[in-house]
Design a protein around this motif. Sequence first.
Motif, short mmCIF file in Angstrom:
data_model
loop_
_atom_site.label_atom_id
_atom_site.label_comp_id
_atom_site.label_asym_id
_atom_site.label_seq_id
_atom_site.Cartn_x
_atom_site.Cartn_y
_atom_site.Cartn_z
N ASP A 1 28.47 44.82 26.28
CA ASP A 1 29.14 44.96 27.62
C ASP A 1 30.42 45.89 27.54
O ASP A 1 30.21 47.06 27.73
CB ASP A 1 29.46 43.70 28.47
CG ASP A 1 30.23 43.99 29.53
OD1 ASP A 1 30.42 45.20 29.86
OD2 ASP A 1 30.48 42.81 30.22
N SER B 6 34.72 39.77 33.69
CA SER B 6 33.94 39.44 34.73
C SER B 6 33.79 38.04 34.81
O SER B 6 33.50 37.56 36.22
CB SER B 6 32.55 40.05 34.61
OG SER B 6 32.60 41.34 34.50
N HIS C 128 27.43 36.49 29.39
CA HIS C 128 26.60 37.83 29.51
C HIS C 128 27.04 38.84 28.33
O HIS C 128 26.35 39.78 28.28
CB HIS C 128 26.89 38.58 30.87
CG HIS C 128 28.26 38.97 31.13
ND1 HIS C 128 29.07 38.13 31.86
CD2 HIS C 128 29.00 40.17 30.47
CE1 HIS C 128 30.24 39.06 31.64
NE2 HIS C 128 30.16 39.81 31.01
N GLU C 129 27.98 38.12 27.34
CA GLU C 129 28.27 38.94 26.21
C GLU C 129 27.66 37.96 25.03
O GLU C 129 28.58 37.35 24.66
CB GLU C 129 29.73 39.56 26.07
CG GLU C 129 30.22 40.11 27.34
CD GLU C 129 31.57 40.66 27.39
OE1 GLU C 129 32.17 40.28 26.21
OE2 GLU C 129 31.99 41.30 28.29
N CYS D 36 34.51 37.40 29.11
CA CYS D 36 34.80 38.58 29.86
C CYS D 36 35.56 38.61 31.01
O CYS D 36 35.74 37.47 31.72
CB CYS D 36 33.45 39.27 30.01
SG CYS D 36 33.68 40.87 31.05
ZN LIG Z 1 31.24 41.46 30.44
#
Ligand SMILES: [Zn+2]
Lengths: 180, 390
Positions: B170, B40, B60-61, B38
């Motif tokens: 996300d 992020s 986190h994905e 991502c």
């Molecule tokens: Zn993300």
Amino acid sequence: MMLEQSEDDAPKRARRDDREGEMAVVGRSVTINRPRVTLFAFWRDFQNLPRFMEAIEKIEPTGPQRSRWTIRAPAGQMVTFEAEVTDVKDNERIAWRALPGSQIMTEGTVSFSDAPAGRGTIVTANIKYQPPGGDLGRLVAKLFMAEPNIQARHELKRFKMLMEAGEIATADNRKSKEDR
Amino acid sequence: MRALTWHGTNDVRVDTHPDPEIINPRDAILKVTSTAICGSDLHLYDGVIPGMASGDILGHEFMGEVVEVGSKSSLKKGQRVVVPFTISCGQCFFCQKQQYSACDNSNPAAKQDASEKLYGHAMSGIFGYSHLTGGYPGGQAEYVRVPFSDVGPIVVPEGMDDDTVLFLSDILPTGWMAAENAQIERGDTVAVWGAGPVGLFAVQSAMLMGAEQVISIDHHPHRLDLAKKFGAKTINFGETHVLEALMEMTGGIGPDAVIDAVGMEAHGFAVDNVLDLVKQKISPGADRGHALRQALLAVRKGGRVSVPGVYGGMLDKWPLGAMMEKGITLKTGQTHVQKYTHDLLRRIQEGEIDTTWLISHHLPLEQAAEGYKQFHDNQNEWTKVVLTAN
Ligand SMILES: [Zn+2]
Ligand SMILES: NC(=O)c1ccc[n+]([C@@H]2O[C@H](COP(=O)([O-])OP(=O)(O)OC[C@H]3O[C@@H](n4cnc5c(N)ncnc54)[C@H](O)[C@@H]3O)[C@@H](O)[C@H]2O)c1
Ligand SMILES: [Zn+2]
């Protein structure tokens, strides 16, 4: 001319001068999305406290209003003292203090009041303690009371987690040795 | 297990870690099948988000198969699930208001001090992100421990490929919430800074929410072409004066709503951005806010500003005067993913939203470091990297 002036409404623990005589005052309030009766009942059984207070190894009842507290100190040492409940008002307040002559002089109150608009309960803990003297005092201060404010804050947060989420959050990926 | 691990600025590697275990009753363990990189993650890669530690597992994905469950998980072994990047208890004041990314109970108590100091309040937990948000091991790994597995993960219906649902974790909800925060009205022009995954989903969402005109702003021509696919108009800021173009494309009014899908590492050589860049190099916690400043100047009087782009620290030269004098409304936040997953899954199932066009590259987890490098250095062609893990 002297103006009449009153103190502000902030709790003592938020004041710049956070002492009462010999005692230091720490405390914190937290709003917990659970009914007052539930929270009071959990706290009233002191044996539950070590579930969210990390420095406390165990609390054993020694009489109707008395209990023995075992605190973890560095290097695997334990410090114990006996405490008595000095005041209870059902679903509102519990107060306790260490018996005179204990190694740690401390007293505490936890109070429970309804949060507005059904937002649960405001739990306020106020702990007073006398910074202990001597070698043992230093030892205990280091662990248990070095940053009592932070300690109190973390403990109330863990209490909130346990009551709301049913468990205490951890980012660990593996169980600790004690939990195996 | 193998996992993509952060070692420092621009230094990530796939290392071996112990497998995760069930710790709390509401936990589940997933065997990860697909996991994405991502924008992020790029902020972490560049070391501009405070609170990272060497050895942190990122990601986190992610989605995968449930292989173990705690006594209070509602999941069953063998189920395929997509997991929201925000960790939320479902029980606190915020979760019950569906403000999941503000959850009170998912960031471990001792980890809350830092964000309480920095932001005034403690942040909730996020997978594979900074220790400000718990330092939870992430999902760019073979296995991941998922706390509160009875609240977050969404079970994938039979017959749907990973690629069609992975982004429910996300960027799809993030683009959707960004458009929702723009409070689009009939006739509106919505301008979106950044044609990365978040910006592109914001474009698609704003169209679905009935915007009259959506304008996508970036300097990568291929990314801008993807925005065109959804009917957006485009501005290439490398070639065009953005503020002037926006006024001219809106009959001299300015966009009714603006979306900053760039975040704290804006590109470009505008004076404010160069000053920010120097600051960010010497002090962690300094944000680069060129895109956001420009958006604030561009938005019409009484307009709305939506900020899905991530900021982590302090920003100066903030056009507060423009905000106040023009009477602007600003909405922002980490996405309340759990609020949107069910509705968006239905839209995917009904064919209203497609997400697979975004993916430019699939790589095995072992090559994750290469994926970071390419997604970072070659943004034009590398629009989204999906890592396949098991
Ligand atoms: Zn993300
Ligand atoms: N709020 C949330 O919950 C959430 C969730 C996911 C991602 N994000 C954030 O959203 C942002 C975008 O994520 P992404 O995955 O799309 O990242 P990305 O890095 O792939 O895309 C960012 C895009 O912005 C463009 N850009 C840079 N400077 C610009 C400028 N001055 N004007 C216009 N465009 C500019 C870049 O060229 C790039 O195409 C990041 O800050 C990310 O952290 C937020
Ligand atoms: Zn919560």
